[in-house]
Scaffold this motif. Structure first.
Motif, PDB file in Angstrom:
ATOM      1  N   ALA A  33       0.821  -1.213   0.000  1.00 21.89           N
ATOM      2  CA  ALA A  33       0.000   0.000   0.000  1.00 21.89           C
ATOM      3  C   ALA A  33       0.856   1.264   0.000  1.00 21.89           C
ATOM      4  CB  ALA A  33      -0.917   0.013   1.221  1.00 21.89           C
ATOM      5  N   ALA A  34       0.242   2.344  -0.459  1.00 19.07           N
ATOM      6  CA  ALA A  34       0.855   3.669  -0.403  1.00 19.07           C
ATOM      7  C   ALA A  34      -0.188   4.655   0.099  1.00 19.07           C
ATOM      8  CB  ALA A  34       1.364   4.092  -1.774  1.00 19.07           C
ATOM      9  N   ALA A  35       0.237   5.580   0.940  1.00 16.08           N
ATOM     10  CA  ALA A  35      -0.689   6.584   1.465  1.00 16.08           C
ATOM     11  C   ALA A  35      -0.095   7.971   1.312  1.00 16.08           C
ATOM     12  CB  ALA A  35      -0.997   6.319   2.937  1.00 16.08           C
ATOM     13  N   SER A  36      -0.949   8.902   0.894  1.00 16.28           N
ATOM     14  CA  SER A  36      -0.577  10.301   0.748  1.00 16.28           C
ATOM     15  C   SER A  36      -1.743  11.143   1.226  1.00 16.28           C
ATOM     16  CB  SER A  36      -0.265  10.605  -0.723  1.00 16.28           C
ATOM     17  OG  SER A  36      -0.080  11.992  -0.925  1.00 16.28           O
ATOM     18  N   ARG A  37      -1.490  12.426   1.439  1.00 19.83           N
ATOM     19  CA  ARG A  37      -2.609  13.321   1.759  1.00 19.83           C
ATOM     20  C   ARG A  37      -3.450  13.571   0.513  1.00 19.83           C
ATOM     21  NH1 ARG A  37       0.957  17.882   4.619  1.00 19.83           N
ATOM     22  NH2 ARG A  37       2.205  17.290   2.823  1.00 19.83           N
ATOM     23  N   SER A  38      -2.914  13.181  -0.633  1.00 22.07           N
ATOM     24  CA  SER A  38      -3.633  13.278  -1.904  1.00 22.07           C
ATOM     25  C   SER A  38      -3.890  11.869  -2.434  1.00 22.07           C
ATOM     26  CB  SER A  38      -2.804  14.058  -2.926  1.00 22.07           C
ATOM     27  OG  SER A  38      -3.223  13.790  -4.248  1.00 22.07           O
ATOM     28  N   LEU A  39      -5.160  11.486  -2.538  1.00 17.84           N
ATOM     29  CA  LEU A  39      -5.500  10.154  -3.041  1.00 17.84           C
ATOM     30  C   LEU A  39      -4.977   9.971  -4.458  1.00 17.84           C
ATOM     31  CD1 LEU A  39      -6.887   7.439  -2.706  1.00 17.84           C
ATOM     32  CD2 LEU A  39      -9.051   8.504  -3.392  1.00 17.84           C
ATOM     33  N   GLU A  40      -5.035  11.026  -5.249  1.00 22.34           N
ATOM     34  CA  GLU A  40      -4.550  10.949  -6.631  1.00 22.34           C
ATOM     35  C   GLU A  40      -3.055  10.613  -6.673  1.00 22.34           C
ATOM     36  OE1 GLU A  40      -4.319  13.676 -10.717  1.00 22.34           O
ATOM     37  OE2 GLU A  40      -5.063  14.556  -8.847  1.00 22.34           O
ATOM     38  N   LYS A  41      -2.302  11.259  -5.806  1.00 20.36           N
ATOM     39  CA  LYS A  41      -0.870  11.011  -5.756  1.00 20.36           C
ATOM     40  C   LYS A  41      -0.580   9.577  -5.296  1.00 20.36           C
ATOM     41  CE  LYS A  41       3.446  12.974  -3.972  1.00 20.36           C
ATOM     42  NZ  LYS A  41       4.069  13.999  -3.116  1.00 20.36           N
ATOM     43  N   ALA A  42      -1.335   9.108  -4.307  1.00 22.45           N
ATOM     44  CA  ALA A  42      -1.172   7.739  -3.821  1.00 22.45           C
ATOM     45  C   ALA A  42      -1.511   6.735  -4.913  1.00 22.45           C
ATOM     46  CB  ALA A  42      -2.048   7.513  -2.592  1.00 22.45           C
ATOM     47  N   ALA A  51       1.934  -1.216  -6.208  1.00 20.63           N
ATOM     48  CA  ALA A  51       1.326  -1.459  -4.896  1.00 20.63           C
ATOM     49  C   ALA A  51      -0.113  -1.935  -5.068  1.00 20.63           C
ATOM     50  CB  ALA A  51       1.362  -0.191  -4.048  1.00 20.63           C
ATOM     51  N   ASP A  52      -0.595  -2.752  -4.144  1.00 19.84           N
ATOM     52  CA  ASP A  52      -1.948  -3.302  -4.229  1.00 19.84           C
ATOM     53  C   ASP A  52      -3.012  -2.254  -3.924  1.00 19.84           C
ATOM     54  OD1 ASP A  52      -0.738  -5.743  -4.726  1.00 19.84           O
ATOM     55  OD2 ASP A  52      -0.779  -6.351  -2.620  1.00 19.84           O
ATOM     56  N   LYS A  53      -2.715  -1.357  -2.970  1.00 17.03           N
ATOM     57  CA  LYS A  53      -3.732  -0.403  -2.517  1.00 17.03           C
ATOM     58  C   LYS A  53      -3.176   1.009  -2.415  1.00 17.03           C
ATOM     59  CE  LYS A  53      -6.805  -3.530  -0.035  1.00 17.03           C
ATOM     60  NZ  LYS A  53      -7.647  -3.686   1.173  1.00 17.03           N
ATOM     61  N   ALA A  54      -4.080   1.974  -2.515  1.00 21.52           N
ATOM     62  CA  ALA A  54      -3.718   3.388  -2.370  1.00 21.52           C
ATOM     63  C   ALA A  54      -4.698   4.052  -1.413  1.00 21.52           C
ATOM     64  CB  ALA A  54      -3.748   4.079  -3.722  1.00 21.52           C
ATOM     65  N   TYR A  55      -4.155   4.880  -0.527  1.00 23.28           N
ATOM     66  CA  TYR A  55      -4.990   5.584   0.453  1.00 23.28           C
ATOM     67  C   TYR A  55      -4.705   7.085   0.396  1.00 23.28           C
ATOM     68  CZ  TYR A  55      -5.922   1.026   2.583  1.00 23.28           C
ATOM     69  OH  TYR A  55      -6.318  -0.268   2.812  1.00 23.28           O
ATOM     70  N   GLY A  56      -5.749   7.892   0.475  1.00 20.76           N
ATOM     71  CA  GLY A  56      -5.609   9.340   0.503  1.00 20.76           C
ATOM     72  C   GLY A  56      -5.590   9.876   1.914  1.00 20.76           C
ATOM     73  N   ASN A  57      -5.302   8.987   2.869  1.00 13.77           N
ATOM     74  CA  ASN A  57      -5.302   9.334   4.291  1.00 13.77           C
ATOM     75  C   ASN A  57      -4.374   8.354   5.008  1.00 13.77           C
ATOM     76  OD1 ASN A  57      -6.341   8.836   7.137  1.00 13.77           O
ATOM     77  ND2 ASN A  57      -7.508  10.674   6.586  1.00 13.77           N
ATOM     78  N   TYR A  58      -3.443   8.858   5.800  1.00 12.51           N
ATOM     79  CA  TYR A  58      -2.487   7.986   6.480  1.00 12.51           C
ATOM     80  C   TYR A  58      -3.176   7.008   7.424  1.00 12.51           C
ATOM     81  CZ  TYR A  58       0.953  11.514   4.937  1.00 12.51           C
ATOM     82  OH  TYR A  58       1.727  12.373   4.208  1.00 12.51           O
ATOM     83  N   THR A  59      -4.143   7.509   8.169  1.00 15.29           N
ATOM     84  CA  THR A  59      -4.814   6.679   9.168  1.00 15.29           C
ATOM     85  C   THR A  59      -5.560   5.507   8.541  1.00 15.29           C
ATOM     86  OG1 THR A  59      -5.059   8.616  10.597  1.00 15.29           O
ATOM     87  CG2 THR A  59      -6.405   6.717  11.139  1.00 15.29           C
ATOM     88  N   GLU A  60      -6.138   5.723   7.373  1.00 19.91           N
ATOM     89  CA  GLU A  60      -6.828   4.632   6.681  1.00 19.91           C
ATOM     90  C   GLU A  60      -5.869   3.487   6.393  1.00 19.91           C
ATOM     91  OE1 GLU A  60      -8.835   5.933   3.178  1.00 19.91           O
ATOM     92  OE2 GLU A  60     -10.145   7.335   4.253  1.00 19.91           O
ATOM     93  N   MET A  61      -4.669   3.806   5.936  1.00 23.01           N
ATOM     94  CA  MET A  61      -3.691   2.758   5.683  1.00 23.01           C
ATOM     95  C   MET A  61      -3.267   2.061   6.978  1.00 23.01           C
ATOM     96  SD  MET A  61       0.006   2.870   3.682  1.00 23.01           S
ATOM     97  CE  MET A  61       0.849   3.911   4.887  1.00 23.01           C
ATOM     98  N   LEU A  62      -3.111   2.839   8.031  1.00 20.57           N
ATOM     99  CA  LEU A  62      -2.682   2.270   9.311  1.00 20.57           C
ATOM    100  C   LEU A  62      -3.761   1.402   9.940  1.00 20.57           C
ATOM    101  CD1 LEU A  62      -0.825   5.379  10.778  1.00 20.57           C
ATOM    102  CD2 LEU A  62       0.162   3.366   9.686  1.00 20.57           C
ATOM    103  N   ASN A  63      -5.024   1.623   9.562  1.00 20.39           N
ATOM    104  CA  ASN A  63      -6.117   0.787  10.058  1.00 20.39           C
ATOM    105  C   ASN A  63      -6.287  -0.501   9.256  1.00 20.39           C
ATOM    106  OD1 ASN A  63      -6.973   2.320  12.273  1.00 20.39           O
ATOM    107  ND2 ASN A  63      -8.192   3.677  10.987  1.00 20.39           N
ATOM    108  N   ASP A  64      -5.531  -0.639   8.168  1.00 19.98           N
ATOM    109  CA  ASP A  64      -5.609  -1.842   7.339  1.00 19.98           C
ATOM    110  C   ASP A  64      -4.840  -2.968   8.031  1.00 19.98           C
ATOM    111  OD1 ASP A  64      -5.355  -3.869   5.430  1.00 19.98           O
ATOM    112  OD2 ASP A  64      -5.174  -2.461   3.758  1.00 19.98           O
ATOM    113  N   PRO A  65      -5.518  -4.030   8.442  1.00 22.56           N
ATOM    114  CA  PRO A  65      -4.850  -5.099   9.181  1.00 22.56           C
ATOM    115  C   PRO A  65      -3.827  -5.880   8.355  1.00 22.56           C
ATOM    116  CG  PRO A  65      -7.097  -5.735   8.616  1.00 22.56           C
ATOM    117  CD  PRO A  65      -6.962  -4.287   8.264  1.00 22.56           C
TER     118      PRO A  65
END
Length: 323
Positions: A33-42, A51-65
């Motif tokens: 996964a990759a996370a950025s403050r910009s979903l487009e950038k991620a 990468a399998d997943k992209a997140y536009g929020n750091y916390t969302e990625m950190l909540n991914d088990p």
């Protein structure tokens, strides 16, 4: 945890791409996964680097088990904040160098990692490169006598831009923390902590160091001369003179390189056959640490990171650089 480590990248910029390319050479690693403050950038990063997943929020990625470990690749000034955030979510952390802006921040990060019983390591990738380990082992063995002197430099010429990461004080700009850390880390690795530090700098209009020259003084007047610059290109090499030999690490000494070893009787170049960009070695080490259930690296230890930031703090104090 499975035998394959699912990596998440926090801050998908230039250095993150290098790390992602390095992961391709690690058997037990998956860029998950990759996370950025910009979903487009991620999303752009995830698509480009696989990468399998992209997140536009750091916390969302950190909540991914499914995320096992996080590589933090944001600017220096955010390392402390983002490391604590990841550790709060019980995610193993490999945080880019410099670990943080000062010793107090580094100490807080280490203390919190221990409280959370969660792995944390500074991403000083140079330490894990074969040529650097080889050089360190030769020097530490004492086979060729004591170190008499050392020089190391790292400089490039970046056009002045007050808003750029390199020159912007609010982003931790300047040569010292960005690239001066490499010569200083080499001195720490080869010679240990100095008994005295002297330093001078050329400052910019934005009050960061365009150039820095640090002299580390050891017992018996052994000196390490260490240079960094963001407004002048240098060779980016390292030379260590011993009583019975000289070791020259070819440019660029901080990345995969070769070593010229010279004694009174012979001179030869040692090649190491590294086919990757070199970031795989630290990722491999972290993966091994996690599979062994460790919470601290056996090599890039907390003690070493604390020594490194202490020396950076000392140089900053000498040149009047405050963040």
């Amino acid at each position: 945890m499975s035998k394959k480590i699912n990596w998440g990248i926090l801050g998908p910029g230039k250095i993150a791409k290098k790390f992602a390319l390095g992961l391709e050479h690690v058997e037990n690693a998956n860029l998950y996964a990759a996370a950025s403050r910009s979903l487009e950038k991620a999303r752009d990063f995830a698509e480009e680097m696989g990468a399998d997943k992209a997140y536009g929020n750091y916390t969302e990625m950190l909540n991914d088990p499914e995320v096992d470990a996080i590589y933090i690749a944001t600017p220096h000034v955010f390392h402390h904040e983002h490391t604590l955030l990841c550790l709060k979510h019980k995610k193993a952390v490999l945080c880019e160098k410099p670990f943080a802006m000062n010793k107090d921040q580094v100490k807080e990060m280490i203390d919190f990692a221990q409280k959370q019983d969660t792995f944390l390591m500074e991403a000083m990738w140079t330490h894990f490169l074969p040529h650097f380990k080889y050089t360190t082992e030769i020097i530490k063995s004492g086979k060729y006598g004591k170190v008499l002197s050392m020089e190391a430099d790292f400089g490039f010429d970046a056009p002045f831009n007050a808003e750029s990461r390199i020159y912007n004080k609010s982003l931790g700009g300047g040569s010292l923390l960005d690239i001066g850390i490499y010569p200083i880390f080499a001195a720490l690795s080869f010679l240990g902590k100095p008994k005295k530090i002297e330093a001078t700098a050329k400052m910019t209009k934005t009050d960061v160091d365009a150039r820095c020259h640090a002299t580390f003084i050891y017992p018996e007047n052994v000196k390490a001369e260490l240079y960094s610059s963001v407004d002048k290109t240098t060779q980016v090499s390292a030379t260590v003179k011993l009583e019975k030999a000289e070791i020259y690490i070819k440019p660029r000494f901080h990345q995969p390189s070769s070593v010229v070893f010279t004694t009174e009787n012979e001179s030869f170049t040692r090649e190491f056959g590294v086919e990757s960009n070199g970031y795989n070695f630290e990722a491999e080490h972290v993966g091994q640490m996690l599979l062994e259930g460790r919470k601290e690296s056996t090599e890039m230890t907390f003690a070493k990171s604390l020594e490194l930031i202490e020396m950076l703090d000392s140089v900053r104090e000498k040149i009047g650089l405050e963040y």
